[in-house]
Design a protein around this motif. Structure first.
Motif, PDB file in Angstrom:
ATOM      1  N   GLY A 102       0.809  -1.206   0.000  1.00 31.58           N
ATOM      2  CA  GLY A 102       0.000   0.000   0.000  1.00 31.58           C
ATOM      3  C   GLY A 102       0.845   1.260   0.000  1.00 31.58           C
ATOM      4  O   GLY A 102       0.544   2.227  -0.714  1.00 31.58           O
ATOM      5  N   ASP A 103       1.910   1.278   0.788  1.00 35.50           N
ATOM      6  CA  ASP A 103       2.786   2.450   0.839  1.00 35.50           C
ATOM      7  C   ASP A 103       3.399   2.726  -0.528  1.00 35.50           C
ATOM      8  O   ASP A 103       3.490   3.885  -0.964  1.00 35.50           O
ATOM      9  CB  ASP A 103       3.898   2.239   1.866  1.00 35.50           C
ATOM     10  CG  ASP A 103       3.391   2.232   3.305  1.00 35.50           C
ATOM     11  OD1 ASP A 103       2.251   2.691   3.530  1.00 35.50           O
ATOM     12  OD2 ASP A 103       4.128   1.755   4.185  1.00 35.50           O
ATOM     13  N   ALA A 104       3.837   1.654  -1.206  1.00 37.11           N
ATOM     14  CA  ALA A 104       4.445   1.822  -2.529  1.00 37.11           C
ATOM     15  C   ALA A 104       3.434   2.362  -3.531  1.00 37.11           C
ATOM     16  O   ALA A 104       3.765   3.188  -4.389  1.00 37.11           O
ATOM     17  CB  ALA A 104       5.016   0.489  -3.015  1.00 37.11           C
ATOM     18  N   ALA A 105       2.175   1.912  -3.422  1.00 33.03           N
ATOM     19  CA  ALA A 105       1.140   2.402  -4.336  1.00 33.03           C
ATOM     20  C   ALA A 105       0.893   3.891  -4.133  1.00 33.03           C
ATOM     21  O   ALA A 105       0.759   4.648  -5.100  1.00 33.03           O
ATOM     22  CB  ALA A 105      -0.155   1.617  -4.127  1.00 33.03           C
ATOM     23  N   ASP A 110       2.545   7.906 -10.949  1.00 32.32           N
ATOM     24  CA  ASP A 110       1.501   7.658 -11.954  1.00 32.32           C
ATOM     25  C   ASP A 110       0.177   7.254 -11.334  1.00 32.32           C
ATOM     26  O   ASP A 110      -0.822   7.109 -12.040  1.00 32.32           O
ATOM     27  CB  ASP A 110       1.955   6.616 -12.981  1.00 32.32           C
ATOM     28  CG  ASP A 110       2.404   5.296 -12.358  1.00 32.32           C
ATOM     29  OD1 ASP A 110       2.394   5.188 -11.105  1.00 32.32           O
ATOM     30  OD2 ASP A 110       2.762   4.376 -13.116  1.00 32.32           O
ATOM     31  N   GLY A 111       0.118   7.088 -10.017  1.00 32.31           N
ATOM     32  CA  GLY A 111      -1.141   6.828  -9.350  1.00 32.31           C
ATOM     33  C   GLY A 111      -1.323   5.408  -8.860  1.00 32.31           C
ATOM     34  O   GLY A 111      -0.656   4.472  -9.313  1.00 32.31           O
ATOM     35  N   VAL A 112      -2.238   5.277  -7.920  1.00 30.37           N
ATOM     36  CA  VAL A 112      -2.539   3.996  -7.289  1.00 30.37           C
ATOM     37  C   VAL A 112      -2.967   2.942  -8.309  1.00 30.37           C
ATOM     38  O   VAL A 112      -2.644   1.758  -8.165  1.00 30.37           O
ATOM     39  CB  VAL A 112      -3.645   4.199  -6.224  1.00 30.37           C
ATOM     40  CG1 VAL A 112      -4.209   2.871  -5.755  1.00 30.37           C
ATOM     41  CG2 VAL A 112      -3.109   5.008  -5.047  1.00 30.37           C
ATOM     42  N   ALA A 113      -3.668   3.336  -9.350  1.00 33.79           N
ATOM     43  CA  ALA A 113      -4.180   2.373 -10.336  1.00 33.79           C
ATOM     44  C   ALA A 113      -3.083   1.507 -10.918  1.00 33.79           C
ATOM     45  O   ALA A 113      -3.307   0.334 -11.244  1.00 33.79           O
ATOM     46  CB  ALA A 113      -4.900   3.116 -11.461  1.00 33.79           C
ATOM     47  N   PHE A 114      -1.881   2.053 -11.032  1.00 34.64           N
ATOM     48  CA  PHE A 114      -0.809   1.326 -11.707  1.00 34.64           C
ATOM     49  C   PHE A 114      -0.026   0.418 -10.765  1.00 34.64           C
ATOM     50  O   PHE A 114       0.939  -0.228 -11.191  1.00 34.64           O
ATOM     51  CB  PHE A 114       0.099   2.311 -12.443  1.00 34.64           C
ATOM     52  CG  PHE A 114      -0.601   2.927 -13.618  1.00 34.64           C
ATOM     53  CD1 PHE A 114      -0.718   2.251 -14.813  1.00 34.64           C
ATOM     54  CD2 PHE A 114      -1.221   4.159 -13.500  1.00 34.64           C
ATOM     55  CE1 PHE A 114      -1.409   2.795 -15.887  1.00 34.64           C
ATOM     56  CE2 PHE A 114      -1.906   4.720 -14.557  1.00 34.64           C
ATOM     57  CZ  PHE A 114      -2.001   4.034 -15.760  1.00 34.64           C
ATOM     58  N   ALA A 115      -0.476   0.340  -9.526  1.00 31.97           N
ATOM     59  CA  ALA A 115      -0.013  -0.741  -8.662  1.00 31.97           C
ATOM     60  C   ALA A 115      -0.848  -1.994  -8.895  1.00 31.97           C
ATOM     61  O   ALA A 115      -0.374  -3.117  -8.709  1.00 31.97           O
ATOM     62  CB  ALA A 115      -0.103  -0.324  -7.192  1.00 31.97           C
ATOM     63  N   VAL A 116      -2.102  -1.803  -9.334  1.00 38.35           N
ATOM     64  CA  VAL A 116      -3.023  -2.914  -9.554  1.00 38.35           C
ATOM     65  C   VAL A 116      -3.001  -3.408 -11.003  1.00 38.35           C
ATOM     66  O   VAL A 116      -2.996  -4.615 -11.261  1.00 38.35           O
ATOM     67  CB  VAL A 116      -4.458  -2.498  -9.174  1.00 38.35           C
ATOM     68  CG1 VAL A 116      -5.451  -3.608  -9.480  1.00 38.35           C
ATOM     69  CG2 VAL A 116      -4.521  -2.106  -7.702  1.00 38.35           C
ATOM     70  N   ALA A 183      -6.548   8.714 -13.349  1.00 42.81           N
ATOM     71  CA  ALA A 183      -7.114   8.299 -12.066  1.00 42.81           C
ATOM     72  C   ALA A 183      -6.349   8.895 -10.891  1.00 42.81           C
ATOM     73  O   ALA A 183      -6.901   9.063  -9.806  1.00 42.81           O
ATOM     74  CB  ALA A 183      -7.134   6.775 -11.961  1.00 42.81           C
ATOM     75  N   ARG A 184      -5.094   9.239 -11.116  1.00 36.79           N
ATOM     76  CA  ARG A 184      -4.320   9.855 -10.030  1.00 36.79           C
ATOM     77  C   ARG A 184      -4.932  11.178  -9.578  1.00 36.79           C
ATOM     78  O   ARG A 184      -4.663  11.644  -8.465  1.00 36.79           O
ATOM     79  CB  ARG A 184      -2.872  10.067 -10.467  1.00 36.79           C
ATOM     80  CG  ARG A 184      -2.684  11.112 -11.563  1.00 36.79           C
ATOM     81  CD  ARG A 184      -1.219  11.218 -11.985  1.00 36.79           C
ATOM     82  NE  ARG A 184      -1.002  12.301 -12.935  1.00 36.79           N
ATOM     83  CZ  ARG A 184      -1.215  12.217 -14.241  1.00 36.79           C
ATOM     84  NH1 ARG A 184      -1.655  11.064 -14.755  1.00 36.79           N
ATOM     85  NH2 ARG A 184      -1.005  13.252 -15.033  1.00 36.79           N
ATOM     86  N   ARG A 185      -5.761  11.776 -10.414  1.00 33.79           N
ATOM     87  CA  ARG A 185      -6.376  13.065 -10.070  1.00 33.79           C
ATOM     88  C   ARG A 185      -7.438  12.926  -8.995  1.00 33.79           C
ATOM     89  O   ARG A 185      -7.874  13.929  -8.415  1.00 33.79           O
ATOM     90  CB  ARG A 185      -6.970  13.708 -11.326  1.00 33.79           C
ATOM     91  CG  ARG A 185      -5.949  14.005 -12.416  1.00 33.79           C
ATOM     92  CD  ARG A 185      -6.584  14.606 -13.644  1.00 33.79           C
ATOM     93  NE  ARG A 185      -7.162  15.913 -13.347  1.00 33.79           N
ATOM     94  CZ  ARG A 185      -7.995  16.551 -14.169  1.00 33.79           C
ATOM     95  NH1 ARG A 185      -8.363  15.975 -15.315  1.00 33.79           N
ATOM     96  NH2 ARG A 185      -8.471  17.723 -13.843  1.00 33.79           N
ATOM     97  N   PHE A 186      -7.867  11.700  -8.711  1.00 32.45           N
ATOM     98  CA  PHE A 186      -8.809  11.499  -7.607  1.00 32.45           C
ATOM     99  C   PHE A 186      -8.316  10.433  -6.622  1.00 32.45           C
ATOM    100  O   PHE A 186      -9.088   9.802  -5.914  1.00 32.45           O
ATOM    101  CB  PHE A 186     -10.224  11.198  -8.118  1.00 32.45           C
ATOM    102  CG  PHE A 186     -10.365  10.065  -9.113  1.00 32.45           C
ATOM    103  CD1 PHE A 186     -10.593   8.774  -8.699  1.00 32.45           C
ATOM    104  CD2 PHE A 186     -10.329  10.324 -10.487  1.00 32.45           C
ATOM    105  CE1 PHE A 186     -10.764   7.734  -9.609  1.00 32.45           C
ATOM    106  CE2 PHE A 186     -10.506   9.299 -11.414  1.00 32.45           C
ATOM    107  CZ  PHE A 186     -10.725   8.001 -10.968  1.00 32.45           C
TER     108      PHE A 186
END
Length: 209
Positions: A102-105, A110-116, A183-186
């Motif tokens: 979670g911390d890395a995300a 580029d945003g949390v989406a690109f951890a998933v 998606a990083r914008r929200f």
């Protein structure tokens, strides 16, 4: 529509109930489906519960509402059954609960989406229901006046359009922000995250008016 929901907690359970009430067939994928008996009995036969694989395999579209730290294991479990289906990702890292993953995300530029996204590269991923508290979802669906805004971002236009339709069915205002890179914008820490803003307010905050 047949909707698989990974998780039946605060977000998954709330959105699943709203979709069942809108007439969709909902299948919850959980570790202990027998614990959902009372919730399912209140949904008039529109919802069932089984394993994560059961929920994914029988679904037209899937909503993920699991603890963020669970993603690597869950992705490995469902990847083959999910294939190239539409996946709505409502998951949000919650420090310190979600540990290093979670911390890395949260630290990604580029945003949390690109951890998933790399975990399920064939899926048509859309960030959805990731910005609003479950209490708001529970109490404000289909409210009078401007509906609560739900930002959406994804690279597949048809998947985003489907997300917008299902957000509306649940009683909220879909706000299409753009491709997944937007998606990083929200993400957590932005102006619209956990704000309870209406759709018009979200659009104004994100410069989409």
């Amino acid at each position: 529509m047949r909707i698989g929901i990974l998780g039946a907690g605060m977000i998954g359970g709330t959105v699943g109930r709203l979709w069942a009430e809108a007439g969709h067939e909902v299948s919850f994928g959980v570790r202990h489906p027998e614990r959902l008996h009372s919730m399912l009995s209140g949904l008039g036969g529109k919802a069932t519960a089984g394993s994560a694989l059961d929920a994914v395999a029988g679904a037209d579209v899937v909503l993920a509402a699991i603890p963020f730290r669970a993603w690597p294991g869950v992705a490995a479990e469902i990847a083959a059954a999910l294939g190239d289906k539409v996946l709505f990702d409502a998951t949000v890292p919650d420090p310190p609960r979600d540990g290093a993953f979670g911390d890395a995300a949260l630290a990604r530029e580029d945003g949390v989406a690109f951890a998933v996204a790399p975990l399920l590269p064939r899926a048509k991923l859309v960030r959805a229901f990731s910005t609003v508290m479950w209490t708001t979802l529970q109490s404000q669906a289909h409210r009078a006046g401007d509906w609560v805004g739900i930002p959406l971002a994804g690279d597949d236009e048809k998947a985003v359009a489907l997300a917008a339709r299902l957000v509306s069915d649940a009683g909220f205002d879909p706000v299409v922000v753009g491709p997944l890179s937007q998606a990083r914008r929200f993400d957590p820490g932005t102006a619209v995250f956990d704000s309870g803003m209406s759709g018009p307010q979200v659009r104004a905050a994100l410069g989409l008016m």
